[in-house]
Scaffold this active site. Structure first.
Site, short mmCIF file in Angstrom:
data_model
loop_
_atom_site.label_atom_id
_atom_site.label_comp_id
_atom_site.label_asym_id
_atom_site.label_seq_id
_atom_site.Cartn_x
_atom_site.Cartn_y
_atom_site.Cartn_z
N LYS A 1 0.84 -1.20 0.00
CA LYS A 1 0.00 0.00 0.00
C LYS A 1 0.88 1.26 0.00
O LYS A 1 0.60 2.22 -0.71
CB LYS A 1 -0.93 0.00 1.23
N GLN B 8 -4.04 -1.00 9.72
CA GLN B 8 -4.07 -2.38 9.24
C GLN B 8 -4.61 -3.32 10.33
O GLN B 8 -4.15 -3.29 11.47
CB GLN B 8 -2.65 -2.81 8.82
N ASP C 63 -10.68 3.22 4.44
CA ASP C 63 -11.06 1.79 4.42
C ASP C 63 -12.58 1.63 4.42
O ASP C 63 -13.09 0.54 4.18
CB ASP C 63 -10.49 1.08 5.67
#
Ligand code: NAP
Length: 295
Positions: A54, A98, A121
């Site tokens: 990412k 994460q 997200d």
């Protein structure tokens, strides 16, 4: 019939190229590039690989990256403070924490602490709720990527029967909401669903997000259906390295379906492309601009 193999890698590359050009326009106009902060807690190897890719993709798109690698001994209060600081940082448009997080940390609390406008997200309850009631939202990257592939393949989804297998907050539920918004007729199946093969056989669109290697067999698929395989499962091989397979038995399903995503090379690359897209969208909204075109 032998199904068309849907090339998620090529679709993701095209999105990333468009994002990069819009990043350039944004920077010219606003005087800074959109910024994405990633937060990795601990040293889980799979999480570290995801976050590294990412970060790399962020730099390749011309965005500003802010990588935070924190020890797995961090307390919940300390992590919440990191997120609060990122919320207040004007250079940062997107925050990605994460998952999974260490046991001492309540992941739901961390997600709820992220400013919804920076929640690239799409996991914050505000964004999940806005998606559910049809308001502009930041939408979870994996289902958004699946929807992009489906629309590229099928055009309008109106009236099509869609079966989503899996009801997680990060894939199944937002996928179902996106399909409802496209006027598909949506069934969400899960571990308690009766006669799953029979349910799947009715579907023009199958999205499998289960996490069970090759569970969906070829004779579950309606001839001519479009199959999106979200699953990522490592199965053992003789050389000890293992091999990645999806939730769908690809070779069998490809005999029956009209189009199907492979694993790897299908949904996976779309997730990162949509993360970049969401960061760009978040940057535009925060700057008071219209959403970027063509994404
Ligand atoms: P999850 O949270 O474990 O949810 C799995 C879902 O599958 C649950 O709703 C569960 O039902 C359902 N399920 C389990 N066994 C089943 C069965 N025998 N029949 C029908 N449904 C069953 O998983 P997730 O986070 O949604 O991820 C799903 C898969 O997608 C995993 O392989 C994951 O690695 C992969 N994934 C890929 C990407 C990507 O970028 N490509 C991103 C995210 C996830 P219950 O709710 O009843 O337990």
């Amino acid at each position: 019939m032998t199904a068309k193999r849907i090339d998620g890698k090529a679709a993701a590359a095209a999105i990333r190229e468009t994002v990069a050009s819009r990043v350039h326009d944004f920077a010219q106009r606003i005087g800074r590039a959109p910024g994405l902060a990633t937060v990795l807690v601990g040293e889980d190897p799979a999480s570290a690989v995801y976050v590294r890719s990412k970060n790399r993709a962020t730099a390749e798109a011309g965005m500003a990256g802010f990588a935070h690698n924190l020890p797995d001994t961090i307390s919940e209060a300390e992590l919440l403070q990191v997120v609060t600081d990122l919320n207040a940082d004007e250079r940062i448009d997107g925050i990605l924490v994460q998952l999974p997080l260490p046991l001492q940390i309540d992941a739901a609390r961390v997600i709820e602490t992220i400013e919804p406008g920076k929640d690239v997200d799409g996991f914050h309850p505000v964004n999940a709720g806005r998606l559910a009631i049809g308001l502009p939202a930041l939408v979870a990257c994996t289902p958004l990527g699946c929807l992009h592939l489906l629309k590229a393949e099928l055009g309008s989804l109106a009236g099509l029967d869609a079966v989503v297998i899996g009801r997680s907050n990060i894939v199944g539920k937002p996928m179902a909401q996106l399909l409802i918004a496209e006027s598909a007729t949506v069934t969400v199946a899960h571990s308690k669903t009766r006669d799953l093969p029979g349910v799947v056989r009715r579907a023009d669109i199958v999205v499998a997000a289960v996490g069970r290697a090759e569970m969906v067999r070829g004779d579950w698929i309606k001839p001519g259906a479009t199959v999106i395989d979200v699953g990522i499962n490592r199965i053992p091989t003789q050389d000890g390295k293992g091999r990645l397979v999806g939730d769908v038995a690809y070779d069998e399903a490809a005999e029956v379906a009209a189009a199907i995503t492979p694993v790897p090379g299908g949904v996976g690359p779309m997730t990162i492309a949509m993360l970049l897209r969401n960061t760009l969208v978040a940057a535009h909204r925060r700057a008071g601009l219209h959403d970027p075109e063509g994404l």
